[in-house]
Design a protein around this motif. Structure first.
Motif, PDB file in Angstrom:
ATOM      1  N   TYR A  10     -15.469  48.410 -35.864  1.00  0.00           N
ATOM      2  CA  TYR A  10     -16.059  49.115 -35.105  1.00  0.00           C
ATOM      3  C   TYR A  10     -15.633  50.108 -33.999  1.00  0.00           C
ATOM      4  O   TYR A  10     -16.053  51.076 -33.907  1.00  0.00           O
ATOM      5  CB  TYR A  10     -17.245  48.006 -34.411  1.00  0.00           C
ATOM      6  CG  TYR A  10     -18.313  48.695 -33.654  1.00  0.00           C
ATOM      7  CD1 TYR A  10     -19.408  49.307 -34.291  1.00  0.00           C
ATOM      8  CD2 TYR A  10     -18.119  49.064 -32.226  1.00  0.00           C
ATOM      9  CE1 TYR A  10     -20.499  49.947 -33.551  1.00  0.00           C
ATOM     10  CE2 TYR A  10     -19.079  49.460 -31.492  1.00  0.00           C
ATOM     11  CZ  TYR A  10     -20.481  49.889 -32.116  1.00  0.00           C
ATOM     12  OH  TYR A  10     -21.081  50.457 -31.309  1.00  0.00           O
ATOM     13  N   ASP A  11     -14.691  49.457 -33.232  1.00  0.00           N
ATOM     14  CA  ASP A  11     -14.058  50.307 -32.084  1.00  0.00           C
ATOM     15  C   ASP A  11     -13.217  51.615 -32.865  1.00  0.00           C
ATOM     16  O   ASP A  11     -13.437  52.389 -32.377  1.00  0.00           O
ATOM     17  CB  ASP A  11     -13.061  49.548 -31.356  1.00  0.00           C
ATOM     18  CG  ASP A  11     -14.001  48.781 -30.261  1.00  0.00           C
ATOM     19  OD1 ASP A  11     -15.064  49.204 -30.143  1.00  0.00           O
ATOM     20  OD2 ASP A  11     -13.379  47.879 -29.789  1.00  0.00           O
ATOM     21  N   THR A  12     -12.488  51.207 -34.079  1.00  0.00           N
ATOM     22  CA  THR A  12     -11.950  52.344 -34.801  1.00  0.00           C
ATOM     23  C   THR A  12     -12.838  53.278 -35.225  1.00  0.00           C
ATOM     24  O   THR A  12     -12.455  54.897 -35.036  1.00  0.00           O
ATOM     25  CB  THR A  12     -11.184  51.738 -35.993  1.00  0.00           C
ATOM     26  OG1 THR A  12     -10.374  50.731 -35.609  1.00  0.00           O
ATOM     27  CG2 THR A  12     -10.330  52.806 -36.742  1.00  0.00           C
ATOM     28  N   LEU A  13     -14.085  52.945 -35.637  1.00  0.00           N
ATOM     29  CA  LEU A  13     -14.885  54.105 -36.149  1.00  0.00           C
ATOM     30  C   LEU A  13     -15.725  54.817 -35.060  1.00  0.00           C
ATOM     31  O   LEU A  13     -15.891  55.983 -34.976  1.00  0.00           O
ATOM     32  CB  LEU A  13     -15.965  53.381 -36.953  1.00  0.00           C
ATOM     33  CG  LEU A  13     -15.585  52.907 -38.440  1.00  0.00           C
ATOM     34  CD1 LEU A  13     -16.635  52.194 -39.004  1.00  0.00           C
ATOM     35  CD2 LEU A  13     -15.249  54.277 -39.232  1.00  0.00           C
ATOM     36  N   GLU A 150     -19.219  59.974 -44.558  1.00  0.00           N
ATOM     37  CA  GLU A 150     -17.685  60.097 -44.349  1.00  0.00           C
ATOM     38  C   GLU A 150     -16.734  58.787 -44.850  1.00  0.00           C
ATOM     39  O   GLU A 150     -17.284  57.846 -45.079  1.00  0.00           O
ATOM     40  CB  GLU A 150     -17.931  59.730 -42.602  1.00  0.00           C
ATOM     41  CG  GLU A 150     -16.435  59.619 -41.866  1.00  0.00           C
ATOM     42  CD  GLU A 150     -16.603  59.108 -40.415  1.00  0.00           C
ATOM     43  OE1 GLU A 150     -17.534  59.747 -39.962  1.00  0.00           O
ATOM     44  OE2 GLU A 150     -15.746  58.157 -39.847  1.00  0.00           O
ATOM     45  N   THR A 151     -15.689  59.386 -45.000  1.00  0.00           N
ATOM     46  CA  THR A 151     -14.816  58.377 -45.905  1.00  0.00           C
ATOM     47  C   THR A 151     -13.410  58.226 -44.986  1.00  0.00           C
ATOM     48  O   THR A 151     -13.007  59.447 -44.193  1.00  0.00           O
ATOM     49  CB  THR A 151     -14.564  58.816 -47.355  1.00  0.00           C
ATOM     50  OG1 THR A 151     -13.949  60.046 -47.434  1.00  0.00           O
ATOM     51  CG2 THR A 151     -15.662  58.728 -48.173  1.00  0.00           C
ATOM     52  N   TRP A 162     -19.049  55.543 -45.104  1.00  0.00           N
ATOM     53  CA  TRP A 162     -20.118  55.457 -44.313  1.00  0.00           C
ATOM     54  C   TRP A 162     -21.139  56.592 -44.491  1.00  0.00           C
ATOM     55  O   TRP A 162     -20.909  57.861 -44.503  1.00  0.00           O
ATOM     56  CB  TRP A 162     -19.375  55.633 -42.949  1.00  0.00           C
ATOM     57  CG  TRP A 162     -20.407  55.391 -41.692  1.00  0.00           C
ATOM     58  CD1 TRP A 162     -21.801  55.161 -41.791  1.00  0.00           C
ATOM     59  CD2 TRP A 162     -20.245  55.737 -40.221  1.00  0.00           C
ATOM     60  NE1 TRP A 162     -22.516  55.318 -40.486  1.00  0.00           N
ATOM     61  CE2 TRP A 162     -21.189  55.768 -39.507  1.00  0.00           C
ATOM     62  CE3 TRP A 162     -18.958  56.221 -39.697  1.00  0.00           C
ATOM     63  CZ2 TRP A 162     -21.312  55.880 -38.250  1.00  0.00           C
ATOM     64  CZ3 TRP A 162     -19.107  56.482 -38.247  1.00  0.00           C
ATOM     65  CH2 TRP A 162     -20.222  56.408 -37.671  1.00  0.00           C
ATOM     66  N   SER A 163     -22.464  56.122 -44.824  1.00  0.00           N
ATOM     67  CA  SER A 163     -23.421  57.285 -45.153  1.00  0.00           C
ATOM     68  C   SER A 163     -24.392  57.060 -44.226  1.00  0.00           C
ATOM     69  O   SER A 163     -24.844  55.958 -43.890  1.00  0.00           O
ATOM     70  CB  SER A 163     -23.691  57.194 -46.580  1.00  0.00           C
ATOM     71  OG  SER A 163     -24.446  55.999 -47.009  1.00  0.00           O
ATOM     72  N   PHE A 175     -22.484  51.098 -45.262  1.00  0.00           N
ATOM     73  CA  PHE A 175     -21.168  51.008 -45.172  1.00  0.00           C
ATOM     74  C   PHE A 175     -20.695  50.286 -46.243  1.00  0.00           C
ATOM     75  O   PHE A 175     -21.165  49.179 -46.610  1.00  0.00           O
ATOM     76  CB  PHE A 175     -20.794  50.358 -44.026  1.00  0.00           C
ATOM     77  CG  PHE A 175     -20.949  50.873 -42.475  1.00  0.00           C
ATOM     78  CD1 PHE A 175     -20.327  51.720 -41.857  1.00  0.00           C
ATOM     79  CD2 PHE A 175     -22.345  50.681 -41.806  1.00  0.00           C
ATOM     80  CE1 PHE A 175     -20.505  52.417 -40.520  1.00  0.00           C
ATOM     81  CE2 PHE A 175     -22.769  51.472 -40.605  1.00  0.00           C
ATOM     82  CZ  PHE A 175     -21.860  52.129 -40.072  1.00  0.00           C
ATOM     83  N   ALA A 176     -19.599  50.965 -47.097  1.00  0.00           N
ATOM     84  CA  ALA A 176     -18.847  50.078 -47.912  1.00  0.00           C
ATOM     85  C   ALA A 176     -17.502  49.930 -47.710  1.00  0.00           C
ATOM     86  O   ALA A 176     -16.914  51.123 -47.145  1.00  0.00           O
ATOM     87  CB  ALA A 176     -19.007  50.971 -49.195  1.00  0.00           C
TER      88      ALA A 176
END
Length: 239
Positions: A10-13, A150-151, A162-163, A175-176
């Motif tokens: 989460y924090d990375t994103l 986003e990939t 992430w769509s 999210f995948a």
């Protein structure tokens, strides 16, 4: 359960120190008093920032894994963290400030639950206590009519997709996570965007609305990404 996998990344994103400062400045501008309760605190970035300013903080989130991430940052063990649904605060005490930010409010999917949340917040605030929250704006529904994608890849080698897309009053985030062993973990998030006039109407049953802004600094409802509401509990509303 959503955030089971996303909590790790989460924090990375989405971690954004500038946004955290903006949220803290917005909340502090209303001169909040302790004790303070944060609803749906996520990984605790804003919780910790307010704690560092000297506020007596409690925080809750429905995701146990997000609470674990938030606790890891609490080196001095100053903050009370709880795994709990923000729609049921019945076992908690009374606070002088309650807030819910970073569009966590938009996970409330039913109008009746919006009313229940406002009632719960009021019942756990002292008279005159501060209640703040933000939501996605109606403009976000238009923004995500065309799907956002986003990939990327995390430091551990896990790749992600992430769509985000909208339909009617809802925003869907999918999210995948593609792990090194070849397995794929998916998470599907659903949020609802409400008309701000409806929110003000429901707030006014329990609160005096003191501020409505768009994107932190635009007075009233205007074009932008988020609406920001601040209110104080009315006299005569029981705790």
């Amino acid at each position: 359960m959503i955030y089971n996998t996303l909590a790790k990344y989460y924090d990375t994103l989405v971690r954004d120190e500038e946004a955290t400062r903006a949220y803290v400045d917005w909340i502090v501008s209303f001169e909040p008093e302790s004790p303070v309760l944060e609803l749906a605190c996520g990984s605790g970035e804003i919780t910790h920032a307010l704690s560092a300013l000297g506020y007596d903080m409690s925080a809750l989130d429905l995701s146990a894994r997000m609470i674990e991430k938030a606790k890891q940052k609490d080196l001095d063990k100053k903050i009370s963290f709880t795994v709990q649904d923000m729609l049921d605060l019945s076992d908690l005490g009374t606070f002088k400030t309650i807030f819910c930010v970073c569009d966590s409010f938009n996970y409330v999917l039913e109008k009746e639950d919006v009313k229940a949340l406002f009632k719960e917040a009021a019942s756990h605030l002292e008279t005159g206590g501060l209640f703040c929250f933000d939501t996605h704006s109606l403009d976000r529904l238009d923004e995500f009519e065309g799907e956002y994608n986003e990939t990327g890849q995390f430091e551990d080698g896990v790749q992600y997709q992430w769509s985000i897309m909208s339909e009617d009053e809802y925003i869907y985030q999918d999210f995948a996570f593609y792990r090194l062993d070849g397995t794929v973990l998916e998470e599907h998030h659903m949020q609802r965007v409400y008309d701000p006039e409806f929110l003000i109407q429901e707030l006014e049953e329990y609160f005096d609305v003191i501020s409505v802004k768009t994107d932190f600094d635009q007075e009233g409802i205007s074009e932008g990404e988020k609406y920001f509401f601040a209110a104080r509990k009315k006299r005569g509303i029981q705790s």
